[in-house]
Design an enzyme around this catalytic site. Structure first.
Site, mmCIF file in Angstrom:
data_model
loop_
_atom_site.group_PDB
_atom_site.id
_atom_site.type_symbol
_atom_site.label_atom_id
_atom_site.label_comp_id
_atom_site.label_asym_id
_atom_site.label_seq_id
_atom_site.Cartn_x
_atom_site.Cartn_y
_atom_site.Cartn_z
ATOM 1 N NE ARG A 2 44.198 -19.521 17.895
ATOM 2 C CZ ARG A 2 43.153 -19.779 17.105
ATOM 3 N NH1 ARG A 2 42.988 -20.959 16.578
ATOM 4 N NH2 ARG A 2 42.276 -18.822 16.840
ATOM 5 C CG ASP A 3 43.217 -19.433 13.101
ATOM 6 O OD1 ASP A 3 43.360 -20.575 12.609
ATOM 7 O OD2 ASP A 3 42.120 -18.854 13.165
ATOM 8 C CG HIS A 15 45.029 -24.409 12.355
ATOM 9 N ND1 HIS A 15 44.829 -25.636 12.930
ATOM 10 C CD2 HIS A 15 44.331 -23.523 13.108
ATOM 11 C CE1 HIS A 15 44.041 -25.503 13.991
ATOM 12 N NE2 HIS A 15 43.723 -24.233 14.134
ATOM 13 C CB SER A 33 35.515 -21.587 13.155
ATOM 14 O OG SER A 33 35.224 -20.985 14.377
ATOM 15 C CG HIS A 44 38.683 -15.468 14.701
ATOM 16 N ND1 HIS A 44 40.000 -15.402 15.101
ATOM 17 C CD2 HIS A 44 38.605 -16.548 13.876
ATOM 18 C CE1 HIS A 44 40.681 -16.405 14.541
ATOM 19 N NE2 HIS A 44 39.859 -17.109 13.790
ATOM 20 C CG HIS A 77 38.823 -18.318 9.281
ATOM 21 N ND1 HIS A 77 40.099 -18.745 9.042
ATOM 22 C CD2 HIS A 77 38.648 -18.378 10.626
ATOM 23 C CE1 HIS A 77 40.682 -19.068 10.187
ATOM 24 N NE2 HIS A 77 39.817 -18.852 11.172
ATOM 25 C CE1 TYR A 106 36.836 -24.754 14.520
ATOM 26 C CE2 TYR A 106 38.457 -26.514 14.332
ATOM 27 C CZ TYR A 106 37.976 -25.396 14.985
ATOM 28 O OH TYR A 106 38.608 -24.938 16.111
#
Lengths: 339, 306
Positions: A13-14, A17, A167, A194, A196, A285
């Site tokens: 999913r992520d 990108h 995010s 979650h 990053h 983002y």
């Protein structure tokens, strides 16, 4: 087997990108099998911007996500298959469709101040019998108290777990600790994080979240994901082992997936270059990275300037169209300056 | 002049904003702003403006049907679905500002005069009012429009509970309007809420798939013409940047196309109720008022004194 936290893998999913949503069915099957074999408990799959994300604004999927979800469900033995949905992009109807395909978890994601737009979708997911996670994005833009308020809304709609997502990869370890601590204190349901890696903090922040009581942690194989990437699951699992934190996953098997399946399909290494670092520094983002790179090339303006201006405008996830807006304005300013 | 007697039902942001606009209308007379909460700010403002301000909801409209020509429904899709038949049976024309989409959809700059006799007219959504005209403008300059998409971003402060609880209805109704009225063969609608302080102006972006051989200059010219047309009834409607045609190829649901048109729009509100950032309220209420006035004008018997 009981573990100290549950690992949710978002490579499909992520990670989407980072490859501009170009997964094909064979890649999905190979990744699901590898992660499932490694003992990953949950595998999330969807367009990078969640169900229904295939669009001009976010990039069109190469293969219909529902076809990929179908293949993922058919390829797992023990791992649960999860989807992500952003109200405003995906529909409650999409949840019904993927439930039919065999999905057993739905994560309903909103900006960290807009939890009340998730009511329709959290309730739908619960009614379908899905484990349902409320997912508050861009959590650096809200205070611990503000996040608690939003999380309580999602909990009241029936969410089984509440996540906060960094995010923009913009949080320090202290930022994460304060937020997780406040949520764990205030909520009846488990908390997840979650992370990053734009500030190179993803693994450290995930471990800190665990220490503050988070029972769910996200990552992606080789860190494949928006911006400078996600928390790399194979590293998180390795570090967890060193801390004596039980994950239930086979660290070496996760390394194999990262090295043998993911790295060969990466169009670029998941490094923290200038643009990635600016995302974390300016709090933008993560999925704006590749879109802003394309706009910078198209309109011959600086990607760094685009990202900084988006940060100043307090743009939130989903507003990818503003990248073109900013690029056009920068181009106009440059041509006026030259005239 | 005889003005049409109108009730506005729903005393939230939209209904209250519409009340202020209608108070200035030459063709429509606001008789009441109807709510369900006697303590709501909207009803207090209605009382201050000298209007009836009952809090018995749709029931009040039915009971007073004999004194009403039109009802402007600014409640929610759910409430409208429950009561639209009663309005129709009572002989009141309903202008529906919810995404219930019971009646034909009207976008004034595109199809204002097509449904003036309908008992129920749907105003689509704020984003639909902002973007459908541009999809139509692009479509009329092309042989076909295989796919169109809109992204609407509104300030969090301007999105009331109705919008928040019905976000799927917003995207579905808007997307349908891009096809049915805009003329796209396939479509998608996206809405984003932005909590920035100070609040951002309503922003809308239209992406349109441009098939091989499209006359790009004609598309751009048509977009500019339409911006002027919409601004006639929504004065704060404007192109934020000149429209651009970007090169692909793009693999859209309507097939692979070589180019896409990108139209970046901003809607500044008139500041009747919420401040200027809430262009999303303004475009809905301005469009609904335009429809109500067109209906009123169509009902004036020929030769009657204006």
């Amino acid at each position: 087997m009981s573990t100290d936290y549950r690992l949710i893998d978002s490579t499909l999913r992520d990670g989407s990108h980072a490859i501009s949503h170009q997964y094909n069915a064979d890649e999905v099957v190979a990744i699901v099998r590898g992660l499932d074999r490694a003992g990953v408990q949950v595998i999330e799959i969807a367009h990078g911007d969640g169900l229904g994300g295939s669009s001009f604004n976010y990039g069109f999927s190469k293969v219909d996500e529902k076809e990929l979800i179908d293949r993922a469900c058919a390829s797992t033995t023990t791992a649960k298959i999860a989807v992500l949905l952003l109200p405003g992009i995906g529909l409650a109807d999409d949840l019904r469709d993927v439930k039919e395909l065999g999905v057993s978890m739905a994560r309903i994601a909103t900006h960290c101040t807009e939890g009340d737009i998730s009511e329709q979708h959290i309730k739908t997911a619960k009614k379908l019998g899905l484990e349902t996670i409320g997912f508050l994005m861009m959590a650096h833009m809200n205070s611990p108290e503000g996040l608690v308020e939003q999380a309580l809304l999602m909990q009241s709609y029936g969410a089984d777990v509440i996540y906060i997502a960094d995010s923009a990869g913009a949080m320090t370890t202290e930022d994460v600790r304060r937020r997780v601590n406040a949520l764990v204190e205030a909520l009846d349901v488990p908390v997840g994080v979650h992370a990053h890696n734009n500030l190179s903090m993803a693994v450290a922040n995930s471990i800190a979240a665990y220490e503050e009581g988070a029972k769910n942690l996200d990552g992606t194989s080789a860190g494949l994901g928006a911006g400078a990437g996600n928390c790399p699951t194979e590293i998180l699992a390795a570090v967890s082992d060193k801390y004596g934190i039980s994950t239930g996953v086979d660290v070496l098997a996760l390394m194999d997936v990262a090295e043998e399946i993911i790295r060969p399909l990466m169009p670029r290494q998941q490094v923290i270059d200038r643009a990635g670092l600016i995302l974390g520094y300016a709090g933008v983002y993560g999925s704006f990275l590749l879109h802003s790179q394309r706009a910078a090339e198209r309109y011959n303006v600086s990607q760094a300037e685009i990202l900084l201006e988006l940060g100043r405008r307090q743009v939130v996830g989903g507003q990818e169209d503003m990248i073109i807006d900013v690029a056009l304005e920068l181009a106009r300013k440059h041509s006026e300056a030259q005239a | 002049m005889n003005r049409m007697r109108c009730a506005i039902i729903g005393s939230g942001n939209i209904g209250t904003d519409l009340m202020y606009k209608m108070l200035r209308s030459d063709h429509l007379e606001p008789v009441a702003l109807v709510g369900i909460d006697p303590d709501s700010d909207g009803l207090a403002r209605a009382r201050a403006a000298g209007l009836n301000a009952p809090h018995t909801g749709p029931q009040w409209v039915i009971e007073n049907a004999g004194n009403l020509d039109m009802v402007f429904d600014a409640t929610s899709a759910y409430v409208h679905m429950r009561h639209h038949r009663q309005y129709r049976d009572a002989g009141i024309t309903a202008i529906d500002l919810t995404p219930a989409a019971v009646g034909p959809k009207v976008i004034p700059s595109v199809n204002l005069y097509e449904h003036l006799d309908a008992p129920n007219i749907n105003m689509v959504t704020c984003g639909g009012q902002a973007t459908t005209p541009m999809v139509f403008a692009i479509r009329r300059a092309l042989p076909t429009l295989p796919y169109a998409e809109m992204v609407s971003t509104v300030a969090s402060k301007s999105a009331g509970p109705g919008t928040r609880q019905n976000i799927d209805e917003f995207t579905k109704t808007t997307s349908t309007a891009l096809r049915e009225i805009g003329g796209a063969e396939q479509s998608k609608a996206i809405i984003v809420l932005n909590p920035a302080e100070p609040p951002i102006m309503m922003r809308n972006t239209v992406f349109a798939a441009m098939p091989e051989g499209a006359d790009q200059d004609a598309v751009i010219a048509s977009i500019h013409e339409m911006a002027i047309e919409v601004a006639k009834y929504v004065p704060g409607y404007r192109l934020k940047n000149p429209p651009v045609i970007e090169s692909g190829p793009f693999s859209t649901p309507g097939g692979v196309v070589p180019h896409r048109a990108v139209v970046l729009l901003e809607v500044e509100g008139a500041g009747d109720y919420l401040p200027a950032y809430a262009g999303n309220l303004d475009i809905m209420t301005a469009a609904a008022l335009r429809v109500g006035e067109a209906i009123a004008q169509s009902r004036i018997p020929a030769g009657a004194p204006a």
